[in-house]
Write an enzyme that holds these catalytic residues in place. Structure first.
Site, PDB file in Angstrom:
ATOM      1  N   HIS A 109      -8.627  -3.663  -3.351  1.00 38.35           N
ATOM      2  CA  HIS A 109      -7.815  -2.850  -2.444  1.00 38.35           C
ATOM      3  C   HIS A 109      -8.296  -1.397  -2.442  1.00 38.35           C
ATOM      4  O   HIS A 109      -8.463  -0.787  -1.377  1.00 38.35           O
ATOM      5  CB  HIS A 109      -6.353  -2.945  -2.897  1.00 38.35           C
ATOM      6  CG  HIS A 109      -5.376  -2.176  -2.071  1.00 38.35           C
ATOM      7  ND1 HIS A 109      -4.450  -2.785  -1.236  1.00 38.35           N
ATOM      8  CD2 HIS A 109      -5.148  -0.841  -1.948  1.00 38.35           C
ATOM      9  CE1 HIS A 109      -3.713  -1.859  -0.657  1.00 38.35           C
ATOM     10  NE2 HIS A 109      -4.114  -0.664  -1.060  1.00 38.35           N
ATOM     11  N   GLU A 110      -8.512  -0.839  -3.644  1.00 39.01           N
ATOM     12  CA  GLU A 110      -8.906   0.571  -3.725  1.00 39.01           C
ATOM     13  C   GLU A 110     -10.336   0.782  -3.229  1.00 39.01           C
ATOM     14  O   GLU A 110     -10.624   1.789  -2.568  1.00 39.01           O
ATOM     15  CB  GLU A 110      -8.749   1.087  -5.155  1.00 39.01           C
ATOM     16  CG  GLU A 110      -7.336   0.999  -5.714  1.00 39.01           C
ATOM     17  CD  GLU A 110      -6.268   1.622  -4.832  1.00 39.01           C
ATOM     18  OE1 GLU A 110      -6.576   2.547  -4.058  1.00 39.01           O
ATOM     19  OE2 GLU A 110      -5.111   1.173  -4.900  1.00 39.01           O
TER      20      GLU A 110
ATOM     21  N   CYS B  98       0.849  -1.192   0.000  1.00 41.11           N
ATOM     22  CA  CYS B  98       0.000   0.000   0.000  1.00 41.11           C
ATOM     23  C   CYS B  98       0.884   1.241   0.000  1.00 41.11           C
ATOM     24  O   CYS B  98       1.823   1.339   0.793  1.00 41.11           O
ATOM     25  CB  CYS B  98      -0.905  -0.003   1.227  1.00 41.11           C
ATOM     26  SG  CYS B  98      -2.038   1.404   1.309  1.00 41.11           S
TER      27      CYS B  98
ATOM     28  N   HIS C  61     -10.297   0.953   0.482  1.00 45.52           N
ATOM     29  CA  HIS C  61      -9.867   2.258   0.998  1.00 45.52           C
ATOM     30  C   HIS C  61     -11.051   3.206   1.172  1.00 45.52           C
ATOM     31  O   HIS C  61     -11.138   3.939   2.169  1.00 45.52           O
ATOM     32  CB  HIS C  61      -8.864   2.906   0.037  1.00 45.52           C
ATOM     33  CG  HIS C  61      -7.437   2.562   0.302  1.00 45.52           C
ATOM     34  ND1 HIS C  61      -6.853   2.658   1.549  1.00 45.52           N
ATOM     35  CD2 HIS C  61      -6.448   2.147  -0.542  1.00 45.52           C
ATOM     36  CE1 HIS C  61      -5.572   2.303   1.468  1.00 45.52           C
ATOM     37  NE2 HIS C  61      -5.307   1.989   0.211  1.00 45.52           N
TER      38      HIS C  61
END
Length: 200
Positions: free
Chosen positions: A155-156, A113, A159
């Site tokens: 992953h994004e 990250c 976030h």
């Protein structure tokens, strides 16, 4: 060596942005769900351009708005899929769909990250992912990913809902990740990647 091919589902990324400092884990905006994008104006367009510039400066494959300190659900990405075809795009207000049942297969690979720079840890995620949403102009977009792209889309999206990948690691793996990052932290200036990484 030839460059990866561009995938037909790619959407162009805007140019001309300014590089911003990347926000680190521990900052409150990194650990809460962000607000939906409701206004598709020049302020949003400037943010997206800056996010693209920052992602490239940090040599990442994706970047979420809270990684530059902004409280809105948008991410940008430039990432190859399992066939080494590059997919690029902007997604606001993403809806993530993952395989279920017999179609669900996990890819247990290292993940890192940009907001926890230099550290990587193994994390099993589904090997396919689909994201739908709108772009920075409010136009509908959809992206389907395999391989690294599937991991990037997950992953994004994480976030934007306040989850960093370290939250998904078991205790021992998380401690190892923290130790790895602390050993490398001095290489990364506080305003990285505005100021480039220090030489090891």
């Amino acid at each position: 060596m030839s460059s990866p091919a561009t995938h037909p589902q790619s959407r162009p990324l805007p140019e001309g942005g300014s590089v911003r400092p990347i926000t680190r884990w521990g900052t409150p905006v990194m650990h809460r769900e962000l607000e939906d994008v409701t206004t598709f104006d020049e302020e949003l367009h400037t943010l997206v351009r800056d996010m693209v510039a920052t992602m490239y400066a940090a040599r990442g494959v994706g970047l979420a708005a809270n990684q530059v300190g902004e409280n809105v659900k948008v991410f940008v990405f430039d990432c190859p899929d399992d066939d080494d075809q590059v997919v690029t795009g902007v997604v606001c207000n993403p809806v993530l769909t993952l395989p279920e049942g017999d179609d669900r297969r996990l890819d247990d690979d290292d993940e890192g990250c940009l907001s926890f720079p230099g550290a990587f840890g193994p994390l099993a995620r589904p090997d396919r992912a689909h994201v739908s949403g709108v772009d920075q102009f409010g136009e509908p977009v959809e992206f389907t990913g395999t391989g690294l792209l599937a991991r990037c889309l997950q992953h994004e999206t994480d976030h934007l809902f306040g989850t960093v990948f370290g939250d998904r690691l078991a205790g021992r793996a998380r401690k190892k990740l923290d130790k790895m990052q602390s050993e490398l932290d001095d290489l990364y200036p506080a305003d990285w990647p505005v100021t480039p990484i220090a030489e090891a």
